[in-house]
Scaffold this active site. Structure first.
Site, PDB file in Angstrom:
ATOM      1  N   HIS A 129      21.939 -69.906 -12.475  1.00  0.00           N
ATOM      2  CA  HIS A 129      21.169 -70.911 -11.742  1.00  0.00           C
ATOM      3  C   HIS A 129      21.422 -72.346 -12.189  1.00  0.00           C
ATOM      4  CE1 HIS A 129      19.193 -67.437 -10.089  1.00  0.00           C
ATOM      5  NE2 HIS A 129      18.405 -68.175  -9.324  1.00  0.00           N
ATOM      6  N   LYS A 139      12.395 -57.873 -13.177  1.00  0.00           N
ATOM      7  CA  LYS A 139      11.842 -59.234 -13.196  1.00  0.00           C
ATOM      8  C   LYS A 139      10.451 -59.225 -13.822  1.00  0.00           C
ATOM      9  CE  LYS A 139      10.594 -63.532 -11.152  1.00  0.00           C
ATOM     10  NZ  LYS A 139      10.398 -64.469 -10.061  1.00  0.00           N
ATOM     11  N   GLU A 194       7.026 -69.306 -18.898  1.00  0.00           N
ATOM     12  CA  GLU A 194       8.254 -70.117 -18.852  1.00  0.00           C
ATOM     13  C   GLU A 194       8.988 -70.333 -20.173  1.00  0.00           C
ATOM     14  OE1 GLU A 194      10.837 -71.387 -16.080  1.00  0.00           O
ATOM     15  OE2 GLU A 194       8.824 -70.692 -15.648  1.00  0.00           O
ATOM     16  N   ASN A 241      17.348 -67.366 -15.455  1.00  0.00           N
ATOM     17  CA  ASN A 241      18.096 -68.534 -14.974  1.00  0.00           C
ATOM     18  C   ASN A 241      19.602 -68.306 -14.957  1.00  0.00           C
ATOM     19  OD1 ASN A 241      15.960 -70.246 -14.449  1.00  0.00           O
ATOM     20  ND2 ASN A 241      15.880 -70.983 -16.556  1.00  0.00           N
ATOM     21  N   LYS A 292       4.156 -67.527  -9.147  1.00  0.00           N
ATOM     22  CA  LYS A 292       4.395 -68.961  -8.913  1.00  0.00           C
ATOM     23  C   LYS A 292       4.228 -69.284  -7.429  1.00  0.00           C
ATOM     24  CE  LYS A 292       7.825 -70.011 -12.511  1.00  0.00           C
ATOM     25  NZ  LYS A 292       9.246 -70.384 -12.701  1.00  0.00           N
ATOM     26  N   HIS A 320      22.317 -74.118  -9.018  1.00  0.00           N
ATOM     27  CA  HIS A 320      21.491 -75.168  -8.409  1.00  0.00           C
ATOM     28  C   HIS A 320      22.315 -76.410  -8.086  1.00  0.00           C
ATOM     29  CE1 HIS A 320      17.426 -73.508  -9.984  1.00  0.00           C
ATOM     30  NE2 HIS A 320      17.586 -73.226  -8.709  1.00  0.00           N
ATOM     31  N   GLU A 367      20.675 -61.815  -6.269  1.00  0.00           N
ATOM     32  CA  GLU A 367      19.629 -61.753  -7.306  1.00  0.00           C
ATOM     33  C   GLU A 367      19.518 -60.342  -7.890  1.00  0.00           C
ATOM     34  OE1 GLU A 367      18.031 -64.438  -8.471  1.00  0.00           O
ATOM     35  OE2 GLU A 367      18.218 -65.930  -6.869  1.00  0.00           O
ATOM     36  N   ARG A 377     -10.991 -73.780  -3.963  1.00  0.00           N
ATOM     37  CA  ARG A 377     -10.654 -73.576  -5.386  1.00  0.00           C
ATOM     38  C   ARG A 377     -10.073 -72.199  -5.682  1.00  0.00           C
ATOM     39  NH1 ARG A 377     -15.542 -76.170  -6.031  1.00  0.00           N
ATOM     40  NH2 ARG A 377     -15.306 -78.390  -6.498  1.00  0.00           N
ATOM     41  N   HIS A 425      20.861 -70.015  -1.144  1.00  0.00           N
ATOM     42  CA  HIS A 425      20.567 -69.967  -2.571  1.00  0.00           C
ATOM     43  C   HIS A 425      21.386 -68.882  -3.289  1.00  0.00           C
ATOM     44  CE1 HIS A 425      18.277 -70.182  -6.270  1.00  0.00           C
ATOM     45  NE2 HIS A 425      18.065 -68.881  -6.192  1.00  0.00           N
ATOM     46  N   ARG A 444      11.993 -65.568 -20.472  1.00  0.00           N
ATOM     47  CA  ARG A 444      12.035 -65.838 -19.039  1.00  0.00           C
ATOM     48  C   ARG A 444      13.298 -66.622 -18.666  1.00  0.00           C
ATOM     49  NH1 ARG A 444       6.752 -66.768 -15.242  1.00  0.00           N
ATOM     50  NH2 ARG A 444       7.889 -66.860 -13.304  1.00  0.00           N
TER      51      ARG A 444
HETATM   52  N1  LIG Z   1       7.792 -68.191  -6.340  1.00  0.00           N
HETATM   53  C1  LIG Z   1       8.924 -67.848  -6.926  1.00  0.00           C
HETATM   54  O1  LIG Z   1       8.937 -67.359  -8.045  1.00  0.00           O
HETATM   55  C2  LIG Z   1      10.211 -68.024  -6.182  1.00  0.00           C
HETATM   56  C3  LIG Z   1      11.379 -67.421  -6.659  1.00  0.00           C
HETATM   57  C4  LIG Z   1      12.547 -67.551  -5.914  1.00  0.00           C
HETATM   58  C5  LIG Z   1      12.550 -68.294  -4.748  1.00  0.00           C
HETATM   59  N2  LIG Z   1      11.398 -68.881  -4.317  1.00  0.00           N
HETATM   60  C6  LIG Z   1      11.377 -69.662  -3.075  1.00  0.00           C
HETATM   61  O2  LIG Z   1      11.699 -68.812  -2.003  1.00  0.00           O
HETATM   62  C7  LIG Z   1      12.232 -69.605  -0.940  1.00  0.00           C
HETATM   63  C8  LIG Z   1      13.407 -68.900  -0.345  1.00  0.00           C
HETATM   64  O3  LIG Z   1      12.988 -67.656   0.159  1.00  0.00           O
HETATM   65  P1  LIG Z   1      13.811 -66.876   1.273  1.00  0.00           P
HETATM   66  O4  LIG Z   1      15.219 -66.797   0.877  1.00  0.00           O
HETATM   67  O5  LIG Z   1      13.071 -65.637   1.533  1.00  0.00           O
HETATM   68  O6  LIG Z   1      13.787 -67.894   2.513  1.00  0.00           O
HETATM   69  P2  LIG Z   1      12.906 -67.987   3.840  1.00  0.00           P
HETATM   70  O7  LIG Z   1      11.500 -67.667   3.568  1.00  0.00           O
HETATM   71  O8  LIG Z   1      13.220 -69.282   4.438  1.00  0.00           O
HETATM   72  O9  LIG Z   1      13.531 -66.818   4.737  1.00  0.00           O
HETATM   73  C9  LIG Z   1      14.872 -66.918   5.165  1.00  0.00           C
HETATM   74  C10 LIG Z   1      15.000 -66.846   6.688  1.00  0.00           C
HETATM   75  O10 LIG Z   1      14.803 -65.505   7.119  1.00  0.00           O
HETATM   76  C11 LIG Z   1      13.786 -65.445   8.142  1.00  0.00           C
HETATM   77  N3  LIG Z   1      13.175 -64.124   7.961  1.00  0.00           N
HETATM   78  C12 LIG Z   1      12.376 -63.735   6.938  1.00  0.00           C
HETATM   79  N4  LIG Z   1      12.139 -62.429   7.009  1.00  0.00           N
HETATM   80  C13 LIG Z   1      12.775 -61.963   8.107  1.00  0.00           C
HETATM   81  C14 LIG Z   1      12.925 -60.677   8.691  1.00  0.00           C
HETATM   82  N5  LIG Z   1      12.414 -59.578   8.109  1.00  0.00           N
HETATM   83  N6  LIG Z   1      13.628 -60.582   9.830  1.00  0.00           N
HETATM   84  C15 LIG Z   1      14.202 -61.677  10.397  1.00  0.00           C
HETATM   85  N7  LIG Z   1      14.127 -62.912   9.866  1.00  0.00           N
HETATM   86  C16 LIG Z   1      13.423 -63.046   8.730  1.00  0.00           C
HETATM   87  C17 LIG Z   1      12.929 -66.625   7.879  1.00  0.00           C
HETATM   88  O11 LIG Z   1      12.236 -67.024   9.035  1.00  0.00           O
HETATM   89  C18 LIG Z   1      13.956 -67.665   7.433  1.00  0.00           C
HETATM   90  O12 LIG Z   1      14.571 -68.230   8.560  1.00  0.00           O
HETATM   91  C19 LIG Z   1      12.545 -70.955  -1.533  1.00  0.00           C
HETATM   92  O13 LIG Z   1      11.610 -71.899  -1.074  1.00  0.00           O
HETATM   93  C20 LIG Z   1      12.401 -70.743  -3.023  1.00  0.00           C
HETATM   94  O14 LIG Z   1      11.977 -71.899  -3.703  1.00  0.00           O
HETATM   95  C21 LIG Z   1      10.246 -68.755  -5.019  1.00  0.00           C
HETATM   96 ZN   LIG Z   2      17.391 -67.553  -7.615  1.00  0.00          ZN
END
Ligand SMILES: NC(=O)c1ccc[n+]([C@@H]2O[C@H](COP(=O)([O-])OP(=O)(O)OC[C@H]3O[C@@H](n4cnc5c(N)ncnc54)[C@H](O)[C@@H]3O)[C@@H](O)[C@H]2O)c1
Ligand SMILES: [Zn+2]
Length: 382
Positions: free
Chosen positions: A264, A243, A253, A261, A155, A268, A197, A133, A280, A257
């Site tokens: 996006h 942010k 949301e 977007n 999130k 998207h 971003e 939990r 992305h 906030r």
């Molecule tokens: N929670 C939120 O508010 C929020 C906001 C934006 C995005 N997201 C989520 O984030 C995700 C995307 O995140 P991302 O772009 O970081 O992708 P990711 O976590 O897949 O990382 C991208 C790639 O880089 C590699 N990597 C990470 N750090 C590294 C490093 N220091 N050196 C070498 N390789 C490295 C990873 O293994 C992966 O292959 C999506 O799932 C998205 O939905 C969440």
């Molecule tokens: Zn984004």
């Protein structure tokens, strides 16, 4: 919009040791070179536990896993490696991880450490939100996107067959530890995706920050590793502050906030239509150009806004045109399926000018008829 500043080392200015501390309600985001070697100390200070579990993906674990484990000294800590990539952000991974924690006797007095990009952050965060939990977790973001976006706002969640991030929870980390030096091993395309971003943060909230991001981008390639760490550290700190300021001004949301977007809604749709071959940030870059062009078309954005956005993105090596193989009608159909369509009108967050968003009096979105979107898309298809 600005974030709350901590007593020392707010987003704008580092402390003497070069550390930035951004205070959010309930936790801090710390940005500093070399922080990876102090993860254990920060965990002990903000989320002390009987046992620590570090979750990292198969790319990050071999590079940084040992260093992070070593930072825990004699504390009980172990590393759990998961498959890299968005395809691993599922309920199946969530159940495999929680089964593993149960099988190895992890109790309520466990702290989860998410070491990785947004995928690991969201998944490990969701594990922490639900295990027993809810147990504490610490974010150690290792991509620029995770540092300035995914790790801020609380999130967490996983993807399902019906779409991304559809099952999840709000769960704040105990602390976020961003070490810009880890970006040295990140693929360049991933770094650029994160820069999209950062540029977005400048456009929605701070024209002088947009100028700063541009100048950092132009110096990065000739800088030493140490200089890159310092330059990116200052970008991360200000982006986090922006942010956090937006998220905290809002709550959950509604209202302001929505300015996050920007880029996006179209982004998207473009990301989806590319079959996720575009990163992305690349899709959002295209989205920001289309949406600011749309803003100018509607008289919402000052003349020159789209050019300013486009120039900053191009400097970072990001795409600024709609790929030729994509049909405008398909992009609009994907937008329709996504959300935020009322009476045939799409609701978009649009800039008034670089540094300021329009729509303060209308919930930070502007209703846009589809014909206008079609015109902007057509004008920007390479
Ligand atoms: N929670 C939120 O508010 C929020 C906001 C934006 C995005 N997201 C989520 O984030 C995700 C995307 O995140 P991302 O772009 O970081 O992708 P990711 O976590 O897949 O990382 C991208 C790639 O880089 C590699 N990597 C990470 N750090 C590294 C490093 N220091 N050196 C070498 N390789 C490295 C990873 O293994 C992966 O292959 C999506 O799932 C998205 O939905 C969440
Ligand atoms: Zn984004």
């Amino acid at each position: 919009v600005t974030g709350k500043r901590a007593a020392t080392g707010g987003g704008g200015k580092p402390t003497d040791s070069g550390e930035f501390v951004i205070q959010l309600s309930g936790y801090q985001v710390i940005v500093a070179r070399g922080l990876l070697d102090r993860v254990g100390d920060h965990c002990a200070a903000t989320a002390p536990a009987h046992r620590y579990i570090v979750i990292a993906d198969s790319n990050v674990a071999p590079i940084y896993g040992a260093r992070v484990l070593a930072s825990f000294g004699n504390s009980a800590v172990s590393l759990l490696e998961i498959r890299a990539g968005e395809s691993g952000k599922t309920r199946e991974s969530w159940s495999a991880i929680t089964d593993r924690l149960l099988a190895t006797g992890h109790g309520r007095d466990t702290t989860v450490v998410a070491l990785g990009g947004g995928v690991v952050g969201d998944l490990a965060g969701f594990v922490a939100a639900t295990y027993m939990r809810g147990v504490p977790y610490v974010q150690v973001p290792t991509t620029l996107l995770a540092m300035i976006d995914a790790s801020v706002g609380g999130k967490t969640g996983v993807d399902t067959g019906a779409g991304k991030n559809l099952v999840g929870a709000f769960h704040n980390p105990s602390v976020v530890l961003a070490d810009p030096d880890v970006l040295e091993s990140l693929a360049e395309a991933e770094l650029r995706s994160g820069l999209a971003e950062a540029i977005k943060h400048g456009v929605i909230a701070d024209a002088s920050y947009l100028a700063k991001v541009r100048s950092v981008i132009s110096t990065l390639s000739s800088a030493s590793a140490a200089e890159r760490g310092a330059l990116l550290g200052s970008i991360i700190a200000r982006s986090v502050e922006i942010k956090a300021g937006v998220v905290e001004a809002d709550g959950r949301e509604a209202g302001i906030r929505k300015i996050l977007n920007f880029g996006h809604t179209v982004g998207h749709a473009v990301e989806l239509l590319s079959g996720y071959s575009l990163l992305h940030g690349e899709a959002v870059a295209i989205g920001m150009v289309v949406e600011s062009r749309l803003g100018e078309q509607l008289g919402v954005s000052a003349e020159g806004t789209a050019d300013a956005v486009s120039q900053a993105l191009e400097l970072a090596g990001l795409p600024v045109r709609v790929p030729t193989e994509m049909r405008a009608a398909d992009i609009i159909a994907a937008m329709r399926a996504d959300k935020k369509v009322r009476g045939g009108r799409h609701e978009l967050a649009l800039p008034a000018e670089p540094g300021r968003m329009a729509g303060a009096d209308s919930g930070w979105v502007i209703p846009v008829p589809e014909e206008e979107i079609l015109t902007a898309l057509t004008a920007l298809t390479a």
